[in-house]
Design an enzyme around this catalytic site. Structure first.
Site, PDB file in Angstrom:
ATOM      1  N   ALA A 130     -65.087   3.408  65.830  1.00 16.35           N
ATOM      2  CA  ALA A 130     -65.388   4.750  66.355  1.00 16.35           C
ATOM      3  C   ALA A 130     -66.796   4.762  66.928  1.00 16.35           C
ATOM      4  CB  ALA A 130     -65.264   5.802  65.252  1.00 16.35           C
ATOM      5  N   GLY A 131     -66.869   4.589  68.262  1.00 19.23           N
ATOM      6  CA  GLY A 131     -68.163   4.618  68.948  1.00 19.23           C
ATOM      7  C   GLY A 131     -68.246   5.866  69.803  1.00 19.23           C
ATOM      8  N   SER A 132     -67.909   5.723  71.100  1.00 16.57           N
ATOM      9  CA  SER A 132     -67.901   6.908  71.971  1.00 16.57           C
ATOM     10  C   SER A 132     -66.941   7.973  71.439  1.00 16.57           C
ATOM     11  CB  SER A 132     -67.476   6.511  73.388  1.00 16.57           C
ATOM     12  OG  SER A 132     -68.353   5.540  73.900  1.00 16.57           O
ATOM     13  N   ARG A 271    -103.244  -9.739  91.704  1.00 14.20           N
ATOM     14  CA  ARG A 271    -102.547 -10.984  92.063  1.00 14.20           C
ATOM     15  C   ARG A 271    -102.661 -11.227  93.585  1.00 14.20           C
ATOM     16  NH1 ARG A 271    -100.854 -15.982  90.523  1.00 14.20           N
ATOM     17  NH2 ARG A 271     -98.921 -16.567  91.592  1.00 14.20           N
ATOM     18  N   HIS A 341     -94.144  -8.900  89.014  1.00 13.70           N
ATOM     19  CA  HIS A 341     -94.922  -9.900  88.267  1.00 13.70           C
ATOM     20  C   HIS A 341     -94.484 -11.334  88.585  1.00 13.70           C
ATOM     21  CE1 HIS A 341     -96.311  -6.483  85.879  1.00 13.70           C
ATOM     22  NE2 HIS A 341     -97.137  -7.275  85.223  1.00 13.70           N
ATOM     23  N   GLY A 342     -93.399 -11.488  89.328  1.00 11.19           N
ATOM     24  CA  GLY A 342     -92.908 -12.833  89.635  1.00 11.19           C
ATOM     25  C   GLY A 342     -92.574 -13.579  88.343  1.00 11.19           C
ATOM     26  N   GLU A 366     -76.751   6.975  71.483  1.00  7.07           N
ATOM     27  CA  GLU A 366     -76.619   8.437  71.487  1.00  7.07           C
ATOM     28  C   GLU A 366     -75.789   8.947  72.669  1.00  7.07           C
ATOM     29  OE1 GLU A 366     -80.138  10.586  70.190  1.00  7.07           O
ATOM     30  OE2 GLU A 366     -80.762   8.832  69.056  1.00  7.07           O
ATOM     31  N   THR A 368     -73.131   6.896  75.716  1.00  5.43           N
ATOM     32  CA  THR A 368     -73.305   5.988  76.852  1.00  5.43           C
ATOM     33  C   THR A 368     -73.440   6.792  78.154  1.00  5.43           C
ATOM     34  OG1 THR A 368     -70.930   5.873  77.262  1.00  5.43           O
ATOM     35  CG2 THR A 368     -71.836   4.245  75.728  1.00  5.43           C
ATOM     36  N   GLU A 370     -71.504   6.624  80.571  1.00  9.23           N
ATOM     37  CA  GLU A 370     -70.166   7.132  80.944  1.00  9.23           C
ATOM     38  C   GLU A 370     -69.887   8.442  80.205  1.00  9.23           C
ATOM     39  OE1 GLU A 370     -70.803   3.940  80.078  1.00  9.23           O
ATOM     40  OE2 GLU A 370     -70.536   3.027  82.050  1.00  9.23           O
TER      41      GLU A 370
HETATM   42  C1  LIG Z   1     -79.623  -0.743  69.032  1.00  8.44           C
HETATM   43  C2  LIG Z   1     -78.604   0.307  68.680  1.00  8.44           C
HETATM   44  C3  LIG Z   1     -78.956   1.332  67.819  1.00  8.44           C
HETATM   45  C4  LIG Z   1     -78.014   2.293  67.446  1.00  8.44           C
HETATM   46  N1  LIG Z   1     -78.332   3.247  66.495  1.00  8.44           N
HETATM   47  C5  LIG Z   1     -77.364   4.064  66.007  1.00  8.44           C
HETATM   48  C6  LIG Z   1     -77.625   4.935  64.910  1.00  8.44           C
HETATM   49  O1  LIG Z   1     -78.744   5.023  64.393  1.00  8.44           O
HETATM   50  N2  LIG Z   1     -76.603   5.684  64.436  1.00  8.44           N
HETATM   51  C7  LIG Z   1     -75.346   5.656  64.956  1.00  8.44           C
HETATM   52  O2  LIG Z   1     -74.479   6.364  64.477  1.00  8.44           O
HETATM   53  N3  LIG Z   1     -75.069   4.827  65.996  1.00  8.44           N
HETATM   54  C8  LIG Z   1     -76.043   4.037  66.526  1.00  8.44           C
HETATM   55  N4  LIG Z   1     -75.764   3.186  67.569  1.00  8.44           N
HETATM   56  C9  LIG Z   1     -74.416   3.165  68.125  1.00  8.44           C
HETATM   57  C10 LIG Z   1     -74.303   3.753  69.544  1.00  8.44           C
HETATM   58  O3  LIG Z   1     -74.479   5.146  69.503  1.00  8.44           O
HETATM   59  C11 LIG Z   1     -72.939   3.315  70.073  1.00  8.44           C
HETATM   60  O4  LIG Z   1     -73.033   1.927  70.342  1.00  8.44           O
HETATM   61  C12 LIG Z   1     -72.519   4.077  71.325  1.00  8.44           C
HETATM   62  O5  LIG Z   1     -72.225   5.417  71.008  1.00  8.44           O
HETATM   63  C13 LIG Z   1     -71.306   3.452  72.007  1.00  8.44           C
HETATM   64  O6  LIG Z   1     -70.286   3.170  71.123  1.00  8.44           O
HETATM   65  P1  LIG Z   1     -69.623   1.701  71.083  1.00  8.44           P
HETATM   66  O7  LIG Z   1     -70.724   0.723  70.992  1.00  8.44           O
HETATM   67  O8  LIG Z   1     -68.589   1.685  70.035  1.00  8.44           O
HETATM   68  O9  LIG Z   1     -68.974   1.534  72.506  1.00  8.44           O
HETATM   69  P2  LIG Z   1     -67.505   2.039  72.967  1.00  8.44           P
HETATM   70  O10 LIG Z   1     -67.327   3.474  72.640  1.00  8.44           O
HETATM   71  O11 LIG Z   1     -66.479   1.090  72.484  1.00  8.44           O
HETATM   72  O12 LIG Z   1     -67.605   1.920  74.542  1.00  8.44           O
HETATM   73  C14 LIG Z   1     -67.428   0.710  75.255  1.00  8.44           C
HETATM   74  C15 LIG Z   1     -67.487   1.026  76.759  1.00  8.44           C
HETATM   75  O13 LIG Z   1     -66.391   1.904  77.085  1.00  8.44           O
HETATM   76  C16 LIG Z   1     -66.907   3.070  77.705  1.00  8.44           C
HETATM   77  N5  LIG Z   1     -66.062   4.215  77.346  1.00  8.44           N
HETATM   78  C17 LIG Z   1     -65.662   4.607  76.103  1.00  8.44           C
HETATM   79  N6  LIG Z   1     -64.915   5.706  76.194  1.00  8.44           N
HETATM   80  C18 LIG Z   1     -64.835   6.046  77.516  1.00  8.44           C
HETATM   81  C19 LIG Z   1     -64.203   7.088  78.255  1.00  8.44           C
HETATM   82  N7  LIG Z   1     -63.499   8.075  77.648  1.00  8.44           N
HETATM   83  N8  LIG Z   1     -64.343   7.091  79.600  1.00  8.44           N
HETATM   84  C20 LIG Z   1     -65.065   6.142  80.234  1.00  8.44           C
HETATM   85  N9  LIG Z   1     -65.684   5.120  79.589  1.00  8.44           N
HETATM   86  C21 LIG Z   1     -65.575   5.080  78.244  1.00  8.44           C
HETATM   87  C22 LIG Z   1     -68.312   3.226  77.172  1.00  8.44           C
HETATM   88  O14 LIG Z   1     -69.106   4.064  77.972  1.00  8.44           O
HETATM   89  C23 LIG Z   1     -68.749   1.777  77.163  1.00  8.44           C
HETATM   90  O15 LIG Z   1     -69.162   1.399  78.431  1.00  8.44           O
HETATM   91  C24 LIG Z   1     -76.704   2.235  67.993  1.00  8.44           C
HETATM   92  C25 LIG Z   1     -76.368   1.215  68.881  1.00  8.44           C
HETATM   93  C26 LIG Z   1     -77.294   0.255  69.222  1.00  8.44           C
HETATM   94  C27 LIG Z   1     -76.881  -0.853  70.163  1.00  8.44           C
END
Ligand SMILES: Cc1cc2nc3c(=O)[nH]c(=O)nc-3n(C[C@H](O)[C@H](O)[C@H](O)COP(=O)(O)OP(=O)(O)OC[C@H]3O[C@@H](n4cnc5c(N)ncnc54)[C@H](O)[C@@H]3O)c2cc1C
Length: 382
Positions: A130-132, A271, A341-342, A366, A368, A370
């Site tokens: 569960a990301g986006s 430079r 900076h090359g 926070e 993406t 997209e």
């Molecule tokens: C360094 C770092 C620090 C972070 N810190 C935190 C934190 O403190 N707490 C926390 O909860 N999370 C944190 N995150 C997680 C971050 O918020 C998620 O990585 C981000 O929300 C994306 O989720 P995902 O990585 O699962 O990507 P996914 O949701 O799997 O997305 C993969 C790709 O598909 C695209 N995509 C997904 N759904 C759609 C759609 N409906 N339409 C079009 N494109 C879509 C996305 O834009 C992306 O390009 C962190 C991540 C990183 C890398």
């Protein structure tokens, strides 16, 4: 209309700028190279009151506002992006969630040490599946007598690996879905709760000074009173504070872009190639001009969003535009800074190489780019 900063805002900006220049900048390359967490720098930031700018003094803050907080985040990030991210998470997201939705007792117990910077907060929304789609979490919280029993895994969690990170504010399902999605609530989970396990530290492209870990809850027990806010609105509470987090990501991006511009201007003037400073070539001048225009627009936009928030006005469109625009221009600005900076720009001791590595992830955290465009399309009624 008044675009001038007030005296208090100028004071915060100048103090943070000076701190960044004299304390953060000289340490940033070493922090990135060693990956050691800069506890001494974080302690000094706390002593200067950076973590509590937008909160009232009764809750450990200095009674400032979100414009002041974001000027601070911009200046800190001009020295080091991960330290700006630390402020974003502990103040703009966790502190604000406690302040906006916590009871008086919760604020005294959990917000005060966070606003004072004695303890650092983390927030946990993202999970392996569960990301986006942050509403599709699997972590559960079930009431067992007068305790919540939490099970699940959160990933990519910023700040949580710091020794003085005390809590993580998480989303968890309290009712399974009968039809559609389940009910999501928000919980304050102390790091020393039984069943809390700090998982692996991530190996990242950049941001080596940021303490990102996986977090595992195995029948993790927290008292019933650790539920934060309305039990049926945990998800929307989290999304509400993430709007401010987006302004913070924009301020981080602008700070980093400003640093890239400053470094590039200075370098281009000194430079020499073909018998003249490279700054005299129109190709280089135009890159610098485009960088300056982008920084200016990014800054105006995040300040507008923060100002609207301070007025208690709707700011989701402005915050989303700020995050999308500033994080995307930073990638371009940092790339052009390396180009100016090359070969030296690709060397670790040159700050622009660090900003280049640190830029990309601001288009991901926070929400993406997209997801930002999906939100903006909705605002357009699409
Ligand atoms: C360094 C770092 C620090 C972070 N810190 C935190 C934190 O403190 N707490 C926390 O909860 N999370 C944190 N995150 C997680 C971050 O918020 C998620 O990585 C981000 O929300 C994306 O989720 P995902 O990585 O699962 O990507 P996914 O949701 O799997 O997305 C993969 C790709 O598909 C695209 N995509 C997904 N759904 C759609 C759609 N409906 N339409 C079009 N494109 C879509 C996305 O834009 C992306 O390009 C962190 C991540 C990183 C890398």
């Amino acid at each position: 209309m008044d675009f001038d900063l007030g005296e208090e805002h100028k004071m915060i900006r100048d103090m943070c700028r000076e701190f960044s220049r004299s304390v953060i900048v000289p340490r940033a390359e070493e922090i990135e190279r060693t990956g050691e967490y800069p506890y001494d720098v974080i302690e000094q930031m706390a002593e200067l009151g950076m973590m509590g700018i937008p909160f009232p003094s009764e809750f450990g803050g200095s009674g400032g506002d979100w414009v002041g907080m974001h000027l601070c985040i911009e200046e800190v990030s001009r020295g080091d992006i991960p330290l700006g991210a630390l402020l974003d998470v502990t103040t703009s997201v966790v502190g604000q969630e406690l302040y906006s939705f916590g009871t008086e007792d919760q604020k005294r117990k959990w917000l005060v040490p966070i606003a004072r910077g004695e303890e650092i907060g983390a927030f946990g929304m993202t999970e392996p599946d569960a990301g986006s789609d942050a509403g599709s979490i699997r972590t559960t919280a079930l009431l067992d007598g007068d305790e919540w029993l939490i099970s699940g895994t959160k990933q990519f969690i910023t700040n949580i690996g710091l020794d003085n990170a005390s809590i993580i504010v998480i989303t968890a399902l309290t009712k399974k879905a009968v039809k559609g999605r389940g009910v999501i609530s928000t919980f304050i989970v102390p790091k020393d709760a039984p069943g809390f396990f700090l998982g692996k530290r991530y190996e990242k492209i950049g941001w080596h000074g940021s303490a990102n870990h996986q977090v595992i809850f195995e029948d993790c027990r927290v008292p019933e009173e650790n539920l934060l806010g309305d039990p049926t609105k945990g998800f929307s509470q989290h999304l509400a504070v993430l709007q401010t987090g987006r302004i913070s990501i924009a301020a981080i991006s602008v700070g980093a872009a400003q640093a890239c511009l400053d470094e590039s201007l200075q370098y281009a003037k000194q430079r020499t190639q073909f018998g003249q400073p490279i700054a005299s070539f129109q190709a280089i001048k135009f890159k610098l001009a485009d960088m300056a225009a982008a920084v200016e627009l990014g800054r105006n936009q995040y300040l507008k969003a923060a100002w609207l928030k301070d007025q208690g006005r709707k700011h989701s469109f402005e915050a989303t535009v700020a995050k999308l625009y500033a994080s995307e221009i930073l990638e371009k600005v940092a790339s052009e800074a390396v180009q100016i900076h090359g070969g030296y720009g690709y060397m670790a001791e040159y700050p622009v190489s660090r900003f280049y590595k640190g830029a990309k992830v601001l288009q991901i955290v926070e929400g993406t780019s997209e997801v930002m465009r999906i939100i903006l399309s909705r605002e357009l009624g699409l």
